[in-house]
Design an enzyme around this catalytic site. Structure first.
Site, PDB file in Angstrom:
ATOM      1  N   LYS A 116       0.846  -1.199   0.000  1.00  0.00           N
ATOM      2  CA  LYS A 116       0.000   0.000   0.000  1.00  0.00           C
ATOM      3  C   LYS A 116       0.874   1.240   0.000  1.00  0.00           C
ATOM      4  CE  LYS A 116      -3.721  -2.539   2.160  1.00  0.00           C
ATOM      5  NZ  LYS A 116      -4.304  -3.055   3.392  1.00  0.00           N
ATOM      6  N   GLN A 158      -4.852  -1.743   9.612  1.00  0.00           N
ATOM      7  CA  GLN A 158      -4.562  -3.034   8.976  1.00  0.00           C
ATOM      8  C   GLN A 158      -5.031  -4.174   9.876  1.00  0.00           C
ATOM      9  OE1 GLN A 158      -3.180  -3.442   5.816  1.00  0.00           O
ATOM     10  NE2 GLN A 158      -3.649  -5.602   6.115  1.00  0.00           N
ATOM     11  N   ASP A 182     -11.041   2.590   4.031  1.00  0.00           N
ATOM     12  CA  ASP A 182     -11.393   1.186   3.816  1.00  0.00           C
ATOM     13  C   ASP A 182     -12.899   0.989   3.662  1.00  0.00           C
ATOM     14  OD1 ASP A 182      -9.878  -0.987   3.440  1.00  0.00           O
ATOM     15  OD2 ASP A 182      -9.544  -1.468   5.543  1.00  0.00           O
TER      16      ASP A 182
END
Ligand code: NDP
Length: 292
Positions: free
Chosen positions: A57, A101, A124
């Site tokens: 990422k 994460q 997200d």
């Protein structure tokens, strides 16, 4: 040689194209905003798979001109410390997107942490506010993996309208939002899971089959309707017996490619699209100036 082979839905190539478009867009927007977009990926502990995803990422951010403002916290971080960091990032004007994460170490409450993220910075798309907007068919930040699948279908002119879409998996991360997005695109949607009796009969009725189970290569050719579109979300590490491991999906690629019309590879299918959508969400928040 087998004459019939599915067309590959090339997520890697499309993700690169999207990143190039974002790079141009950021250059234009940055002239007005006087700062680049910023994405903060928060990682707790040293899970090697998570570390690899985070690196991926961050590399993608670098390529597109997004500032990586992430934090790596030690495994013994407390819930309060994690939530305080999220609060700081919510207030930080350089940060447009925040991603925690997963998985977090077992002593931490992931749902509580995700709920602390400002919905406007929810890169997200997992915050209840954004999930609620998806349920209601309103604009908002969409969860990245299913959004990536939808973008991939669009790129190959695969219109879900009127099709029977079967999704295997009902997680909040993939299965449920995937079902809602396909529904929004006018597919008739079935969600299957571990309690679904006769899964093969169900999957054989799918014009679009999305596998998101985390079970290596469980979808075989006999489970797929000839001519179906098969999307493999799974990322599973399997040992080759010689001490090395390789990544496979939830779909048995070799057999299914002889039956399906379209098929995503693993790696190089849905994975890169997930990262591309994360960048898109960050740039979307940036372009709105905090008014998502
Ligand atoms: P979860 O473990 O949260 O959910 C798995 C789902 O699959 C559950 O709903 C479960 O059913 C169902 N399932 C498991 N086994 C079977 C079975 N034998 N038959 C039918 N249904 C079954 O996983 P995630 O949704 O988080 O992830 C799924 C996969 O996608 C994983 O391999 C993950 O690594 C990958 N992934 C890939 C991403 C990408 O970018 N490509 C992003 C996110 C995830 P039940 O609810 O009944 O237990």
């Amino acid at each position: 040689m087998d004459a019939k082979t599915a067309q590959i839905l090339d997520g890697k190539a499309l993700a690169q194209k999207i990143q190039a478009e974002l790079r141009d867009r950021i250059q234009t927007l940055q002239a007005k905003r006087e700062r680049p977009p910023g994405l903060a990926v928060v990682m707790v502990g040293d899970n090697p798979a998570s570390a690899a995803y985070v690196r991926n990422k961050e590399r993608a951010c670098e390529k597109t001109g997004i500032a990586s403002l992430g934090k790596h916290l030690p495994a013994q971080t407390t819930q309060t410390e994690l939530e305080e960091l999220i609060e700081q990032l919510n207030q930080d004007e350089r940060v447009d997107g925040i991603l925690v994460q997963l998985p977090l170490p077992a002593h931490l409450d992931a749902v509580a942490a995700l709920n602390k993220i400002d919905p406007k910075k929810d890169a997200d798309g997992l915050h209840p506010t954004n999930m609620g907007r998806l349920v209601r068919g309103e604009a908002g930040l969409r969860s990245c993996t299913p959004a990536g699948v939808m973008r991939l279908l669009e790129e190959y002119d695969i219109d879900p309208a009127g099709k029977h879409a079967v999704i295997i998996g009902r997680s909040i991360l993939v299965g449920k939002p995937m079902a809602l997005m396909l529904l929004e695109a006018n597919a008739t949607v079935t969600i299957a899971h571990s309690r679904t009796p006769d899964l093969a009969a169900m999957t054989r009725s799918a014009d679009i089959l999305v596998a998101a189970t985390g079970r290596s290569e469980m979808i075989t050719a006999e489970m797929v309707k000839p001519g179906a579109v098969v999307v493999d979300v799974g990322i599973n590490s399997v040992s080759d017996g010689a001490g090395k491991s390789r990544l496979v999906g939830d779909v048995h690629f070799e057999s299914v490619q002889t039956v399906a019309q379209f098929l995503t590879p693993v790696p190089g299918g849905v994975g890169p699209m997930t990262v591309a959508m994360l960048l898109c969400n960050t740039v979307f928040s940036y372009s709105q100036g905090g008014e998502v």
